[in-house]
Design an enzyme around this catalytic site. Structure first.
Site, mmCIF file in Angstrom:
data_model
loop_
_atom_site.group_PDB
_atom_site.id
_atom_site.type_symbol
_atom_site.label_atom_id
_atom_site.label_comp_id
_atom_site.label_asym_id
_atom_site.label_seq_id
_atom_site.Cartn_x
_atom_site.Cartn_y
_atom_site.Cartn_z
ATOM 1 N N LEU A 23 43.444 40.317 36.508
ATOM 2 C CA LEU A 23 44.368 40.231 34.532
ATOM 3 C C LEU A 23 45.281 41.905 34.443
ATOM 4 C CD1 LEU A 23 41.009 40.080 32.677
ATOM 5 C CD2 LEU A 23 43.351 38.340 33.199
ATOM 6 N N ASP A 65 39.126 40.252 39.307
ATOM 7 C CA ASP A 65 38.718 41.793 38.490
ATOM 8 C C ASP A 65 37.207 42.119 38.914
ATOM 9 O OD1 ASP A 65 40.737 42.307 37.064
ATOM 10 O OD2 ASP A 65 40.985 40.541 36.553
ATOM 11 N N GLU A 70 32.112 48.144 36.883
ATOM 12 C CA GLU A 70 31.489 49.181 35.438
ATOM 13 C C GLU A 70 31.700 48.014 34.610
ATOM 14 O OE1 GLU A 70 32.462 53.462 33.842
ATOM 15 O OE2 GLU A 70 34.026 51.934 33.743
ATOM 16 N N ASP A 71 31.867 46.805 34.736
ATOM 17 C CA ASP A 71 32.304 47.020 33.096
ATOM 18 C C ASP A 71 30.867 45.408 32.890
ATOM 19 O OD1 ASP A 71 34.625 47.720 32.283
ATOM 20 O OD2 ASP A 71 35.688 46.172 33.755
ATOM 21 N N HIS A 167 40.106 49.918 27.336
ATOM 22 C CA HIS A 167 38.903 50.707 26.650
ATOM 23 C C HIS A 167 38.243 51.732 26.562
ATOM 24 C CE1 HIS A 167 37.381 47.121 30.972
ATOM 25 N NE2 HIS A 167 36.448 46.510 29.427
ATOM 26 N N CYS A 254 36.033 52.421 36.559
ATOM 27 C CA CYS A 254 35.711 51.050 36.462
ATOM 28 C C CYS A 254 34.575 50.267 37.780
ATOM 29 C CB CYS A 254 36.863 50.030 36.464
ATOM 30 S SG CYS A 254 38.437 51.609 35.301
HETATM 31 C C1 CIR Z 1 40.389 44.260 33.324
HETATM 32 O O1 CIR Z 1 41.511 43.973 32.744
HETATM 33 O O2 CIR Z 1 39.454 43.711 33.107
HETATM 34 C C2 CIR Z 1 40.409 43.898 34.592
HETATM 35 N N1 CIR Z 1 42.413 44.133 35.545
HETATM 36 C C3 CIR Z 1 40.630 46.256 34.422
HETATM 37 C C4 CIR Z 1 39.267 46.641 34.428
HETATM 38 C C5 CIR Z 1 38.952 47.884 34.622
HETATM 39 N N2 CIR Z 1 37.833 48.392 33.414
HETATM 40 C C6 CIR Z 1 38.343 49.334 33.115
HETATM 41 O O3 CIR Z 1 38.962 50.114 32.526
HETATM 42 N N3 CIR Z 1 36.153 49.556 32.122
#
Ligand code: CIR
Length: 262
Positions: A23, A65, A70-71, A167, A254
């Site tokens: 993403l 992704d 971290e997410d 975020h 992340c």
């Molecule tokens: C997203 O849009 O979810 C990923 N491309 C990037 C996630 C980055 N994660 C974060 O900042 N904790």
């Protein structure tokens, strides 16, 4: 020892071939997997250089992704909590993370929904858990987190992520017990009242997503004005290439879950 930045463990996940489908808010080009992997190896080496044990999970091709571990979870000293990502293509990553946390933690809880919450929206400081509502994290998700951590006497404060910022932690990082690195656009909401705030230099907002990990402050490479300012403030700077993760709106926080398991 500070529980908010001294850690014995980290979890990372190798980038998948499918990362090219990750993403992104704006298309600035396709990430190069070889370059991404080389940066990722440097990142893991930096974490390990502090003495931490780093668990490197295999790539998950079904989740482009999934390198952004971290997410999928929130790791606290008391327990780990499996998140409920608000991006539909990332929802399944949380379940993939759960068994890895169960191997390391005594207590693992889970956000069951209907709300959504992603780890990137959560900044844990020495005194509280700050959660920024965003396009990925809503009030129901924050409320469920609040009720889980209340069982452990922990405080959650709900704040706002600025519009068009992915975020909450895209725009801030913890530097030490009292100090936050932030962009001006985030801090102007007043969300860091009571903390000392150091600002990213103009034009270098993209390095706000850094991490304090033991004695290191790990920053994306190429933001020298802010790095110099932080060096002068006494932080031990380590710069890691982030050109490919940045194409997917990813940064230093992340790429790992950082914790000392209970
Ligand atoms: C997203 O849009 O979810 C990923 N491309 C990037 C996630 C980055 N994660 C974060 O900042 N904790």
């Amino acid at each position: 020892m500070s529980k908010s930045y001294n850690f014995t463990h980290a979890i990372c996940r190798k980038p998948a071939l499918s990362i090219i489908d990750g993403l992104r808010a704006i298309d600035t080009g396709t990430p190069d997997l070889d370059v991404f992997s080389s940066h990722h190896e440097d990142y893991i080496a930096a974490l390990k250089s502090t003495g931490a044990q780093v668990h490197v999970l295999e790539a998950l091709e079904d989740y482009p992704d999934s390198v952004f571990v971290e997410d999928a979870a929130l790791c606290l000293p008391e327990l780990a909590i499996v998140m409920r990502p608000g991006a539909p293509t990332r929802l399944g990553e949380a379940n993939e993370m759960a068994p890895n946390l169960q191997k390391l933690y005594g207590v693992v809880r889970k956000i069951e929904g209907p709300g959504f919450i992603e780890g990137g929206d959560i900044l844990v400081t020495e005194r509280e858990i700050l959660v920024g509502k965003s396009a990925r994290t809503n009030s129901d998700g924050v409320a469920e987190l609040k009720s889980i951590v209340a069982d452990y006497g922990l405080q959650v404060r709900e704040v706002e992520t600025p519009p068009d910022v992915l975020h909450f932690k895209t725009d801030c990082s913890l530097l030490d017990e009292e100090t936050i690195l932030s962009t001006r656009r985030l801090a102007q909401s007043g969300c860091f009242e009571g903390y000392q705030v150091l600002y990213t230099e103009d034009g270098e907002e993209a390095c706000a997503n850094s991490i304090r990990f033991n004695d290191l402050l790990i920053m994306p490479a190429g933001f020298n004005k802010t790095a110099d300012m932080l060096d002068r403030a006494g932080y031990n700077i380590c710069q890691i290439g982030n050109s490919e993760a940045a194409k997917l709106d990813g940064g230093m926080s992340c790429l790992s879950l950082r914790f000392t398991p209970s």
